[in-house]
Design an enzyme around this catalytic site. Structure first.
Site, PDB file in Angstrom:
ATOM      1  N   LYS A 130       0.712  -1.197   0.074  1.00  0.00           N
ATOM      2  CA  LYS A 130      -0.095  -0.151   0.026  1.00  0.00           C
ATOM      3  C   LYS A 130       0.897   1.163  -0.083  1.00  0.00           C
ATOM      4  O   LYS A 130       1.932   1.349   0.648  1.00  0.00           O
ATOM      5  CB  LYS A 130      -0.944   0.020   0.995  1.00  0.00           C
ATOM      6  CG  LYS A 130      -1.927   1.056   1.244  1.00  0.00           C
ATOM      7  CD  LYS A 130      -2.714   0.992   2.639  1.00  0.00           C
ATOM      8  CE  LYS A 130      -3.904   2.155   2.660  1.00  0.00           C
ATOM      9  NZ  LYS A 130      -4.874   1.863   3.736  1.00  0.00           N
ATOM     10  N   SER A 205      -9.415   1.822   2.608  1.00  0.00           N
ATOM     11  CA  SER A 205      -8.396   2.655   1.602  1.00  0.00           C
ATOM     12  C   SER A 205      -7.243   1.830   1.293  1.00  0.00           C
ATOM     13  O   SER A 205      -6.684   2.225   0.184  1.00  0.00           O
ATOM     14  CB  SER A 205      -7.842   3.846   2.659  1.00  0.00           C
ATOM     15  OG  SER A 205      -7.165   3.349   3.603  1.00  0.00           O
ATOM     16  N   SER A 229     -10.050  -0.503   6.468  1.00  0.00           N
ATOM     17  CA  SER A 229      -9.261  -0.134   5.259  1.00  0.00           C
ATOM     18  C   SER A 229      -8.493  -1.717   4.811  1.00  0.00           C
ATOM     19  O   SER A 229      -7.903  -1.561   3.714  1.00  0.00           O
ATOM     20  CB  SER A 229      -8.416   0.894   5.472  1.00  0.00           C
ATOM     21  OG  SER A 229      -9.099   1.906   5.525  1.00  0.00           O
TER      22      SER A 229
END
Length: 545
Positions: A130, A205, A229
Site C-alpha cells: 500500500k 483505503s 481499510s
C-alpha cells in the site's frame, strides 16, 4: 518560473507510471465494464509457466524458492508482468518499479547460489505494498498531489524487516485521498475498480491492494486499517485479510494522515488468497522481532500454544461462536445476511455452538470514532490537499469537513476516556455471554460491511468495521459467497430504523449486485491473532476454500 498546476503534476505522475510499464507488457485495448479478472491469463503476455507461478499460493512459492525449484528472478518477472496487466485493467498502482524488483531478485538468486540456502522465510517472494510504506528509492505520495516528486531515502521498519526476510518489492498500490474512505479514488490516477465488476468498488483505503492481490499482481499484499481499510478491500475482492490489534506489527516509518492521533490506532496487516498465506506473513515478520525496531510493538512472538488451543477445540468440534447480522443501526443488504447465515449454519452442522450476539452501543462507537477522526477540524488532511491546490474528493466531505470545529484538549481526553470505558463495557458483555451460555466464547461472526462490493460512490456506513477499531479487537476476513439475484431479494416488509439505514438499503439492486463478493469477519479478543486466524482458516475450509 510559475509552479506547476495540480493538474500538470498529476498528469506527469500518470505519464511516469505509464512509462514504467514496458511496451511488451501492454494491452492494445482494455474493457470499460464487466469482469476483467481472467484477462491477464488470456492476454498472451504471460507464459504458461508465469501463469502457474502467479496462480500459486505464497506458501507454495516460498517452499519452491527455498529448495531451488524456482529462481527469484523468474518469480519476480512473472509478478511484475501480472502487476502491470492488473494496473492497466483496474487502475490500482501508484508506483511501479520492476527494475528495482528484478535487481533485488538477482541479488537473492546470487545469495542462494553461493550459500545454498534462502536468506529468510520470504526469500524471493514478490509483495505488493500500500502507498504508505516507504521503499528506499521509490515515491510515496499517499494520493496527495503535493507529495509527488519526492523519493524515499529509507525503508519503513516493516519494509526493512520484510526485505531482511527475503521479500521482493515491485509496486505501491492506490489509496483514496486522505485514506479516510472505504473506496479508492484520488485526483492523481482517478478511480480503482473491482476486478470482478468494473462498475463496483474495490473498497478502501487499501483498495489498490485488494484489487492488485485479486488480480494476482503480488503474492501477498500489505494494507492498513483504521476503520475497515484492510477488511473492506479483502471482503470486496473475495480475499483473506487480518486486522491485527495495535502493537502486534510495526508501523514505524510509514506515512499516514492525522499522524499523532493516538486514540484509535491505524494498524498494518496482510491481504492474501488464503489464511495460510496470512499466517506465513505474520510468522515471518514476528520472527524478525519487530519490537526491537519499533517501540510501539509489543514483545510478543508467534504463540503456537494459542494456535494449538484453537486447533484442539476444532478437533473436538467444541468451538463456541456468537453471531449477529444487524448492528441495530444499518441493516445489511440481503447477500450479507445470507452470508452470515451460511457461516452460522455450516458451523452448527459441523457440531459447534453458535448463539446470537446483541451488538452493544455500536452507534455510540461509530459516532465516537467519527469525532476522533475529525478532532483536529480536518486541519492535517486539508494542509496536504491545499498545498497543491487540488480539490477534495467528494467522498470525504461528510467525515473530513474543514468547517468542523477543533476539539480542545479536554474534549480529546474525554474521548479517550469514553473509548476506554466502552472497551471495558464490551468485555463485560463478552463475559456475560459466557456466563449465560456456560461456554468460553471463541469468536464473533459478523458482517464486514452492510453491502457486498458496492457501486462506486455508494459506500456510506463504516460501522460494521469501525466498531472493532474502537475496541482494538483482532479480526480476520473470510470470503463466503457471491450475491445472487435469484435468491437475494429485497425485503418486502423492510422498515428503516434511521435515515442512514434507509439510504443504504435504497442502494440495493439485485441485478446490479449480482456476482459481487460476500464475506464475514471472524472477531477475537485483543491480541488474539493466532487463535482467531486458526479459527478463520477452519471456517474457510468448511466453506470449501
Amino acid at each position: 518560473m510559475p509552479s506547476a498546476s495540480w493538474e500538470d503534476l498529476a498528469a506527469d505522475k500518470r505519464a511516469r507510471l505509464e512509462k514504467s510499464i514496458p511496451d511488451e507488457w501492454k494491452f492494445k485495448s482494455v474493457p470499460i465494464e464487466g469482469s476483467v479478472i481472467d484477462l491477464p491469463e488470456k492476454s498472451g503476455i504471460l507464459s504458461p509457466s508465469e501463469i502457474k507461478i502467479t496462480n500459486s499460493s505464497a506458501t507454495e512459492l516460498v517452499a519452491q524458492l527455498a529448495n531451488g525449484t524456482l529462481k527469484s528472478v523468474d518469480v519476480t518477472l512473472a509478478f511484475c508482468k501480472r502487476a502491470a496487466l492488473a494496473h492497466q485493467l483496474v487502475n490500482c498502482a501508484h508506483d511501479f518499479f520492476p527494475e528495482l524488483a528484478l535487481a533485488q531478485a538477482r541479488e537473492l538468486d546470487r545469495y542462494f547460489e553461493t550459500h545454498k540456502k534462502p536468506v529468510g522465510p520470504l526469500h524471493g517472494l514478490p509483495i505488493s505494498l500500500k502507498d504508505q510504506l516507504r521503499v528506499k528509492g521509490t515515491e510515496t505520495c499517499m494520493a496527495y498531489i503535493s507529495w509527488l516528486g519526492k523519493r524515499d531515502t529509507s525503508d519503513s521498519i516493516l519494509t526493512a524487516l520484510l526485505r531482511k526476510a527475503g521479500a521482493v518489492f515491485l509496486v505501491k498500490t492506490s489509496v483514496p485521498q486522505t485514506l479516510m474512505v472505504c473506496e479508492t479514488v484520488n485526483n492523481i490516477i482517478g478511480r480503482t475498480s473491482n476486478p470482478r465488476n468494473l462498475n463496483l468498488s474495490c473498497g478502501g483505503s487499501s483498495g489498490g491492494e485488494g484489487a492488485m492481490i485479486a488480480m494476482r499482481g503480488g503474492a501477498i499484499g500489505i494494507g492498513t486499517d483504521i476503520g475497515g481499510s484492510i477488511r473492506v478491500p479483502a471482503a470486496f475482492n473475495s480475499l483473506y485479510g487480518i486486522r491485527p490489534s495495535h502493537g502486534r506489527l510495526p508501523y514505524g516509518g510509514m506515512t499516514n494522515s492525522m499522524e499523532g492521533q493516538e486514540t484509535i490506532h491505524s494498524v498494518v496487516g496482510p491481504i492474501a488468497h488464503s489464511a495460510q498465506d496470512v499466517r506465513l506473513f505474520l510468522q515471518s515478520v514476528l520472527k524478525e522481532e519487530p519490537w526491537k525496531y519499533d517501540s510501539k510493538v509489543i514483545p510478543l512472538p508467534w504463540r503456537e500454544a494459542e494456535e494449538n488451543a484453537a486447533q484442539a477445540k476444532i478437533a473436538e468440534k467444541s468451538l463456541n461462536f456468537a453471531f449477529y447480522d444487524f448492528d441495530g443501526v444499518v441493516r445489511p443488504h440481503p447477500p450479507i445476511t445470507r452470508g452470515v447465515e451460511i457461516v452460522r449454519s455450516t458451523l452448527e452442522k459441523d457440531g459447534h455452538t453458535v448463539a446470537p450476539w446483541t451488538p452493544y452501543k455500536h452507534a455510540f462507537a461509530v459516532d465516537l470514532a467519527n469525532k476522533i477522526y475529525a478532532a483536529d477540524g480536518s486541519t492535517d488532511v486539508y494542509k496536504h490537499i491545499n498545498a497543491s491546490g487540488e480539490p477534495a474528493i467528494p467522498n470525504i466531505k461528510d467525515l473530513m469537513n474543514p468547517n468542523l470545529p477543533k476539539a480542545d484538549l479536554n474534549e480529546v481526553w474525554d474521548a479517550q476516556l469514553q473509548k476506554w470505558r466502552y472497551q471495558c463495557e464490551y468485555l463485560d458483555k463478552w463475559r456475560e455471554w459466557e456466563e449465560r451460555t456456560g461456554k468460553e466464547l471463541d469468536a464473533i461472526i459478523a458482517p464486514v460491511a452492510a453491502t457486498a462490493a458496492v457501486r462506486h460512490n455508494q459506500f456510506r456506513y463504516y460501522g460494521y468495521a469501525t466498531v472493532f477499531n474502537v475496541l482494538d479487537y483482532t479480526s480476520v476476513v473470510v470470503p463466503v459467497t457471491y450475491a445472487d439475484k435469484a435468491v437475494d431479494h429485497r425485503l418486502a416488509d423492510y422498515q428503516p430504523v434511521s435515515d442512514m439505514d434507509k439510504a443504504v438499503y435504497a442502494e440495493y439492486d439485485p441485478e446490479v449486485y449480482h456476482g459481487a463478493p460476500v464475506a464475514v469477519q471472524i472477531i477475537g479478543r485483543r491480541l488474539s491473532e493466532e487463535r482467531t486466524l486458526a479459527i478463520a482458516e477452519y471456517v474457510g475450509k468448511l466453506l470449501g476454500h
